[in-house]
Design a protein around this motif. Structure first.
Motif, PDB file in Angstrom:
ATOM      1  N   CYS A   1       0.807  -1.223   0.000  1.00 20.46           N
ATOM      2  CA  CYS A   1       0.000   0.000   0.000  1.00 20.46           C
ATOM      3  C   CYS A   1       0.839   1.272   0.000  1.00 20.46           C
ATOM      4  O   CYS A   1       0.304   2.363  -0.224  1.00 20.46           O
ATOM      5  CB  CYS A   1      -0.904   0.028   1.236  1.00 20.46           C
ATOM      6  SG  CYS A   1      -2.085  -1.325   1.359  1.00 20.46           S
ATOM      7  N   LEU A   2       2.143   1.160   0.231  1.00 23.86           N
ATOM      8  CA  LEU A   2       2.941   2.350   0.492  1.00 23.86           C
ATOM      9  C   LEU A   2       3.346   3.159  -0.733  1.00 23.86           C
ATOM     10  O   LEU A   2       3.314   4.392  -0.690  1.00 23.86           O
ATOM     11  CB  LEU A   2       4.206   1.958   1.277  1.00 23.86           C
ATOM     12  CG  LEU A   2       3.987   1.251   2.620  1.00 23.86           C
ATOM     13  CD1 LEU A   2       5.326   1.128   3.352  1.00 23.86           C
ATOM     14  CD2 LEU A   2       2.971   1.964   3.485  1.00 23.86           C
TER      15      LEU A   2
ATOM     16  N   ALA B   1      -6.510   9.679   1.306  1.00 19.11           N
ATOM     17  CA  ALA B   1      -7.184  10.349   2.419  1.00 19.11           C
ATOM     18  C   ALA B   1      -7.044   9.562   3.720  1.00 19.11           C
ATOM     19  O   ALA B   1      -6.774  10.144   4.782  1.00 19.11           O
ATOM     20  CB  ALA B   1      -8.658  10.563   2.089  1.00 19.11           C
ATOM     21  N   THR B   2      -7.226   8.255   3.662  1.00 20.75           N
ATOM     22  CA  THR B   2      -7.084   7.463   4.891  1.00 20.75           C
ATOM     23  C   THR B   2      -5.642   7.473   5.371  1.00 20.75           C
ATOM     24  O   THR B   2      -5.379   7.506   6.580  1.00 20.75           O
ATOM     25  CB  THR B   2      -7.574   6.018   4.680  1.00 20.75           C
ATOM     26  OG1 THR B   2      -6.896   5.433   3.559  1.00 20.75           O
ATOM     27  CG2 THR B   2      -9.077   5.987   4.427  1.00 20.75           C
TER      28      THR B   2
ATOM     29  N   ASP C   1      -9.173  -2.065   2.818  1.00 21.73           N
ATOM     30  CA  ASP C   1     -10.604  -2.295   2.652  1.00 21.73           C
ATOM     31  C   ASP C   1     -10.893  -3.763   2.399  1.00 21.73           C
ATOM     32  O   ASP C   1     -11.793  -4.350   2.988  1.00 21.73           O
ATOM     33  CB  ASP C   1     -11.130  -1.457   1.484  1.00 21.73           C
ATOM     34  CG  ASP C   1     -12.611  -1.641   1.244  1.00 21.73           C
ATOM     35  OD1 ASP C   1     -13.395  -0.881   1.830  1.00 21.73           O
ATOM     36  OD2 ASP C   1     -12.989  -2.552   0.471  1.00 21.73           O
ATOM     37  N   ARG C   2     -10.119  -4.363   1.505  1.00 19.67           N
ATOM     38  CA  ARG C   2     -10.265  -5.782   1.195  1.00 19.67           C
ATOM     39  C   ARG C   2      -9.007  -6.289   0.503  1.00 19.67           C
ATOM     40  O   ARG C   2      -8.336  -5.532  -0.195  1.00 19.67           O
ATOM     41  CB  ARG C   2     -11.496  -6.032   0.319  1.00 19.67           C
ATOM     42  CG  ARG C   2     -11.415  -5.485  -1.082  1.00 19.67           C
ATOM     43  CD  ARG C   2     -12.773  -5.402  -1.748  1.00 19.67           C
ATOM     44  NE  ARG C   2     -13.547  -4.272  -1.227  1.00 19.67           N
ATOM     45  CZ  ARG C   2     -14.799  -3.996  -1.592  1.00 19.67           C
ATOM     46  NH1 ARG C   2     -15.428  -4.762  -2.469  1.00 19.67           N
ATOM     47  NH2 ARG C   2     -15.437  -2.953  -1.100  1.00 19.67           N
ATOM     48  N   ALA C   3      -8.687  -7.545   0.750  1.00 24.41           N
ATOM     49  CA  ALA C   3      -7.586  -8.226   0.067  1.00 24.41           C
ATOM     50  C   ALA C   3      -8.182  -9.362  -0.753  1.00 24.41           C
ATOM     51  O   ALA C   3      -8.925 -10.200  -0.226  1.00 24.41           O
ATOM     52  CB  ALA C   3      -6.573  -8.762   1.070  1.00 24.41           C
ATOM     53  N   LEU C   4      -7.874  -9.379  -2.032  1.00 21.65           N
ATOM     54  CA  LEU C   4      -8.447 -10.345  -2.956  1.00 21.65           C
ATOM     55  C   LEU C   4      -7.343 -11.105  -3.675  1.00 21.65           C
ATOM     56  O   LEU C   4      -6.285 -10.531  -3.969  1.00 21.65           O
ATOM     57  CB  LEU C   4      -9.301  -9.629  -4.015  1.00 21.65           C
ATOM     58  CG  LEU C   4     -10.486  -8.795  -3.529  1.00 21.65           C
ATOM     59  CD1 LEU C   4     -11.024  -7.957  -4.679  1.00 21.65           C
ATOM     60  CD2 LEU C   4     -11.566  -9.708  -2.976  1.00 21.65           C
ATOM     61  N   PRO C   5      -7.566 -12.378  -3.994  1.00 16.34           N
ATOM     62  CA  PRO C   5      -6.630 -13.045  -4.899  1.00 16.34           C
ATOM     63  C   PRO C   5      -6.591 -12.299  -6.232  1.00 16.34           C
ATOM     64  O   PRO C   5      -7.605 -11.757  -6.679  1.00 16.34           O
ATOM     65  CB  PRO C   5      -7.241 -14.451  -5.068  1.00 16.34           C
ATOM     66  CG  PRO C   5      -8.185 -14.608  -3.923  1.00 16.34           C
ATOM     67  CD  PRO C   5      -8.687 -13.247  -3.586  1.00 16.34           C
TER      68      PRO C   5
ATOM     69  N   ASP D   1     -17.135   2.404  -3.572  1.00 17.27           N
ATOM     70  CA  ASP D   1     -17.532   1.650  -2.382  1.00 17.27           C
ATOM     71  C   ASP D   1     -16.307   1.072  -1.672  1.00 17.27           C
ATOM     72  O   ASP D   1     -16.162  -0.138  -1.527  1.00 17.27           O
ATOM     73  CB  ASP D   1     -18.489   0.526  -2.787  1.00 17.27           C
ATOM     74  CG  ASP D   1     -19.008  -0.258  -1.589  1.00 17.27           C
ATOM     75  OD1 ASP D   1     -19.046   0.312  -0.482  1.00 17.27           O
ATOM     76  OD2 ASP D   1     -19.368  -1.450  -1.764  1.00 17.27           O
ATOM     77  N   ILE D   2     -15.403   1.954  -1.221  1.00 16.76           N
ATOM     78  CA  ILE D   2     -14.209   1.486  -0.522  1.00 16.76           C
ATOM     79  C   ILE D   2     -13.855   2.464   0.588  1.00 16.76           C
ATOM     80  O   ILE D   2     -14.242   3.633   0.571  1.00 16.76           O
ATOM     81  CB  ILE D   2     -12.994   1.342  -1.465  1.00 16.76           C
ATOM     82  CG1 ILE D   2     -12.638   2.676  -2.127  1.00 16.76           C
ATOM     83  CG2 ILE D   2     -13.237   0.279  -2.513  1.00 16.76           C
ATOM     84  CD1 ILE D   2     -11.335   2.661  -2.891  1.00 16.76           C
ATOM     85  N   PHE D   3     -13.103   1.960   1.567  1.00 17.06           N
ATOM     86  CA  PHE D   3     -12.522   2.802   2.613  1.00 17.06           C
ATOM     87  C   PHE D   3     -11.122   2.256   2.859  1.00 17.06           C
ATOM     88  O   PHE D   3     -10.945   1.205   3.477  1.00 17.06           O
ATOM     89  CB  PHE D   3     -13.352   2.757   3.889  1.00 17.06           C
ATOM     90  CG  PHE D   3     -12.872   3.748   4.937  1.00 17.06           C
ATOM     91  CD1 PHE D   3     -13.357   5.045   4.932  1.00 17.06           C
ATOM     92  CD2 PHE D   3     -11.952   3.383   5.894  1.00 17.06           C
ATOM     93  CE1 PHE D   3     -12.926   5.969   5.870  1.00 17.06           C
ATOM     94  CE2 PHE D   3     -11.517   4.294   6.841  1.00 17.06           C
ATOM     95  CZ  PHE D   3     -12.008   5.604   6.843  1.00 17.06           C
TER      96      PHE D   3
END
Length: 318
Positions: free
Chosen positions: A132-133, A166-167, A290-294, A309-311
């Motif tokens: 994420c960085l 923003a987060t 928010d979510r981790a997906l394959p 639709d995410i945070f």
């Protein structure tokens, strides 16, 4: 190898050009190396590519993705810095590019990158958090600690809480000793922003209890007037993007007394990324996921980002 690619562009239906499947292995040139991707983070940049922004049809197909964390050819755990430049402050290089613009990106089993673009991943950071960085968190880090010119205790307004930048701004600002305020159209996102560390949350355009020392602006036209009115004389607006439109109205009477700092979308330098990673290791701060997906479910992540639709961040794992 498996990869997530852009095979065509469509400004109205960006997911139409999203293709998941086999792609040729990377062939790194001299001075480059290959990283086996363990996690990669989704950014709005990837949606813009699918809409045809910043890319030409003759560059397609191209592997999407700017951000990744993984293992290099020597077995070291690394974070990939996404800005490809010629040295120095690569963000000022007029010929700079990002992974997934000129070169294949990170949404694949393996990605080729310049050796100088690798940053050691602290052992205490998971691959998912480390991924994420390079874009959102590095942008927020540079906005707050390089461009805003603030002292601890300053009040900072973050417009449009919910997205990755923003987060990151809310979390980093709270950890850095600032008083963080945030706006969002969504009551649920305002509540989550408060839990993340925002001292106060507001609806967009709300009258604030007092004027702030700095505004972190990622929204653009929809919030620009409020950003100007919210600043103290001599305050600073730090701009890194404009998701609602890039032609804000000019209130010259106000702008004359303000400072604008525009960092664009090229995040920061490799050295700043390394300092950010160390900062997170030392403070225990971690990105909001928010979510981790394959990675083979990447289409669901793109659809969520397109809908808003995410945070926090969406992360793909291998």
């Amino acid at each position: 190898m498996f990869a997530v690619t852009a095979t065509q562009t469509d400004p109205d239906n960006p997911l139409a050009g999203l293709t998941l499947g086999e792609h040729p292995d990377p062939e790194p040139p001299d001075g480059w190396t290959t990283v086996t991707v363990r996690a990669a983070a989704l950014n709005h940049h990837d949606l813009w590519t699918l809409r045809g922004v910043g890319i030409r049809k003759e560059q397609l197909p191209i592997v999407l993705g700017c951000d990744a964390a993984g293992v290099d050819e020597d077995g070291n755990e690394v974070i990939v810095h996404a800005v490809i430049g010629s040295g120095g402050d690569e963000t000022l290089d007029p010929r700079r590019s990002l992974l997934s613009e000129k070169y294949d990106g990170t949404f694949a089993d393996r990605v080729a990158v310049p050796r100088g673009n690798l940053v050691p991943k602290p052992a205490g950071l998971s691959f998912e958090h480390a991924a994420c960085l390079p874009t959102a968190w590095l942008t927020a880090y540079r906005m707050l600690f390089d461009k805003a010119g603030l002292q601890p205790g300053a009040t900072v307004l973050v417009q449009g809480a919910g997205g990755g930048v923003a987060t990151a701004l809310i979390a980093l600002g709270r950890a850095g000793g600032y008083r963080m305020w945030a706006t969002s159209r969504s009551e649920a996102k305002r509540e989550r922003a408060a839990r993340l560390g925002a001292d106060q949350v507001f609806e967009p355009g709300a009258r604030l209890p007092e004027r702030v020392d700095a505004v972190m602006e990622t929204v653009g036209q929809a919030t620009w007037d409020h950003s100007l009115k919210s600043l103290k004389p001599g305050g600073r607006i730090v701009v890194c993007g404009a998701t609602s439109g890039a032609v804000p109205p000019a209130d010259l009477n106000r702008v004359f007394f303000l400072q604008l700092s525009v960092i664009g979308s090229t995040m920061g330098t490799r050295d700043q990324l390394q300092r950010l990673a160390v900062f997170l290791e030392q403070t225990g701060l971690r990105p909001e996921i928010d979510r981790a997906l394959p990675m083979n479910e990447a289409r669901d992540g793109f659809a969520a980002m397109a809908s808003g639709d995410i945070f926090g961040k969406i992360v793909f794992t291998r």
